[in-house]
Design a protein around this motif. Sequence first.
Motif, PDB file in Angstrom:
ATOM      1  N   LEU A 176       0.845  -1.495   0.072  1.00  0.00           N
ATOM      2  CA  LEU A 176      -0.003   0.274   0.214  1.00  0.00           C
ATOM      3  C   LEU A 176       0.440   0.906   0.281  1.00  0.00           C
ATOM      4  O   LEU A 176       0.482   1.962  -0.712  1.00  0.00           O
ATOM      5  CB  LEU A 176      -0.744   0.218   1.336  1.00  0.00           C
ATOM      6  N   ILE A 177       1.878   0.844   0.415  1.00  0.00           N
ATOM      7  CA  ILE A 177       2.402   2.530   1.215  1.00  0.00           C
ATOM      8  C   ILE A 177       3.112   2.701  -0.287  1.00  0.00           C
ATOM      9  O   ILE A 177       3.976   3.604  -1.053  1.00  0.00           O
ATOM     10  CB  ILE A 177       4.099   2.587   1.957  1.00  0.00           C
ATOM     11  N   THR A 178       4.513   1.711  -0.730  1.00  0.00           N
ATOM     12  CA  THR A 178       4.883   2.228  -1.853  1.00  0.00           C
ATOM     13  C   THR A 178       4.021   1.989  -2.924  1.00  0.00           C
ATOM     14  O   THR A 178       4.503   2.897  -4.441  1.00  0.00           O
ATOM     15  CB  THR A 178       5.847   0.847  -2.350  1.00  0.00           C
ATOM     16  N   MET A 238     -10.127  -0.903  -4.070  1.00  0.00           N
ATOM     17  CA  MET A 238      -8.793  -1.058  -4.071  1.00  0.00           C
ATOM     18  C   MET A 238      -9.035  -2.931  -2.596  1.00  0.00           C
ATOM     19  O   MET A 238      -8.514  -3.814  -3.195  1.00  0.00           O
ATOM     20  CB  MET A 238      -7.508  -1.163  -4.300  1.00  0.00           C
ATOM     21  N   MET A 239      -9.853  -2.418  -1.834  1.00  0.00           N
ATOM     22  CA  MET A 239      -9.413  -2.850  -0.753  1.00  0.00           C
ATOM     23  C   MET A 239     -10.300  -5.037  -1.108  1.00  0.00           C
ATOM     24  O   MET A 239      -9.453  -5.722  -0.060  1.00  0.00           O
ATOM     25  CB  MET A 239     -10.895  -2.316   0.176  1.00  0.00           C
ATOM     26  N   GLY A 240     -11.182  -4.853  -2.650  1.00  0.00           N
ATOM     27  CA  GLY A 240     -11.449  -6.052  -2.392  1.00  0.00           C
ATOM     28  C   GLY A 240     -10.396  -7.430  -3.307  1.00  0.00           C
ATOM     29  O   GLY A 240      -9.977  -8.115  -2.845  1.00  0.00           O
ATOM     30  N   MET A 297      -3.411   5.014  -9.818  1.00  0.00           N
ATOM     31  CA  MET A 297      -3.078   5.172 -11.811  1.00  0.00           C
ATOM     32  C   MET A 297      -4.888   5.456 -12.064  1.00  0.00           C
ATOM     33  O   MET A 297      -5.298   6.356 -12.806  1.00  0.00           O
ATOM     34  CB  MET A 297      -2.321   5.210 -12.338  1.00  0.00           C
ATOM     35  N   ALA A 298      -5.775   4.371 -11.981  1.00  0.00           N
ATOM     36  CA  ALA A 298      -6.796   4.268 -12.513  1.00  0.00           C
ATOM     37  C   ALA A 298      -7.549   5.105 -11.914  1.00  0.00           C
ATOM     38  O   ALA A 298      -8.697   6.068 -12.877  1.00  0.00           O
ATOM     39  CB  ALA A 298      -7.316   3.041 -12.928  1.00  0.00           C
ATOM     40  N   LEU A 299      -7.863   5.076 -10.262  1.00  0.00           N
ATOM     41  CA  LEU A 299      -9.136   5.875  -9.723  1.00  0.00           C
ATOM     42  C   LEU A 299      -8.431   7.190  -9.687  1.00  0.00           C
ATOM     43  O   LEU A 299      -9.438   8.142  -9.819  1.00  0.00           O
ATOM     44  CB  LEU A 299      -9.140   5.035  -8.543  1.00  0.00           C
ATOM     45  N   GLN A 300      -7.626   8.123 -10.110  1.00  0.00           N
ATOM     46  CA  GLN A 300      -7.416   8.996 -10.114  1.00  0.00           C
ATOM     47  C   GLN A 300      -7.533  10.158 -11.102  1.00  0.00           C
ATOM     48  O   GLN A 300      -8.046  11.340 -10.242  1.00  0.00           O
ATOM     49  CB  GLN A 300      -5.539   9.370  -9.446  1.00  0.00           C
TER      50      GLN A 300
END
Length: 284
Positions: A101-103, A199-201, A169-172
């Motif tokens: 998640l962080i990277t 994205m959690m799923g 990149m898709a959601l932003q």
Amino acid sequence: MLFSGKFALKFNVKRTRNIILYSALIFIGLLVFSALAAPLIAPCDPTEQHLQDRFMKPGEGGYLMGTDDLGRDVFSRIIYGSRSALLVGFTTAGAAMLLGLITGLAAGLGNRWVESALMLFTDSLLAFPTILLALTVVTFMGYGLVQVMLALGIIFSPVFTRIVRAETMALQYEGYVEAAKVLGTPTYKIITKHFLPNMMGKLIVQGAITFAASIVIESSLSYLGLGIQPPNASWGLMLKDARNFILTSPYLAIYPGVVIALTVLSFNLIGDILSEKINPRIED
């Protein structure tokens, strides 16, 4: 007639998948329960030796699964071994997901140089065979349960990094995200309210698959003497101890082998079925 046949086939496939999913969940639930209630369920201390009862066959002398070369109860060691297996699985999946998640967010939201550097490092880790990389990291960090969990968390994090980066990149560029940016919403709120829920799923599905893979690698490392150290109970250690007696006492390898196989199969089935439910295929 043709429509009813297709409907019946689709219904049967769906029912079969649900049965498989519930069976896997029941097995994992029993495994978790046995790990938590090990002191109450296990008839013996997993490290207690009864040299006079060496190589008892399953059912002999009150030992449900027999005893090993040191007279230790195999059933008790199976139960206590589930503790280390589940601990490694949960910790590895959690650590890999957190690092990913962080990277992944940093690569997806950062500038081109940050993204290139992070993805170069990620691709470098993915280029190595998993077991070879695990052997290298564990050898460098030292032997033991904590070292194995840290090593596996690092090794499996690149998969999560790629998932998070792709989703970010898709959601932003979605309308509601761009609207939130225009309204001056802080980045951390956009991440927690828009990115993570979407994205959690996929992360949960990958977490289940990572859980299964981490159990296999932990067992492999313990088998090689690089993971959990004796006299602690571990399924991989049990297989290692059983290799010299595979012809005379095959049950010493069968029981831990079957438990490892069922555990890995259950988590892989859960991951596959959840993946199909989250991303259903379009069928005629």
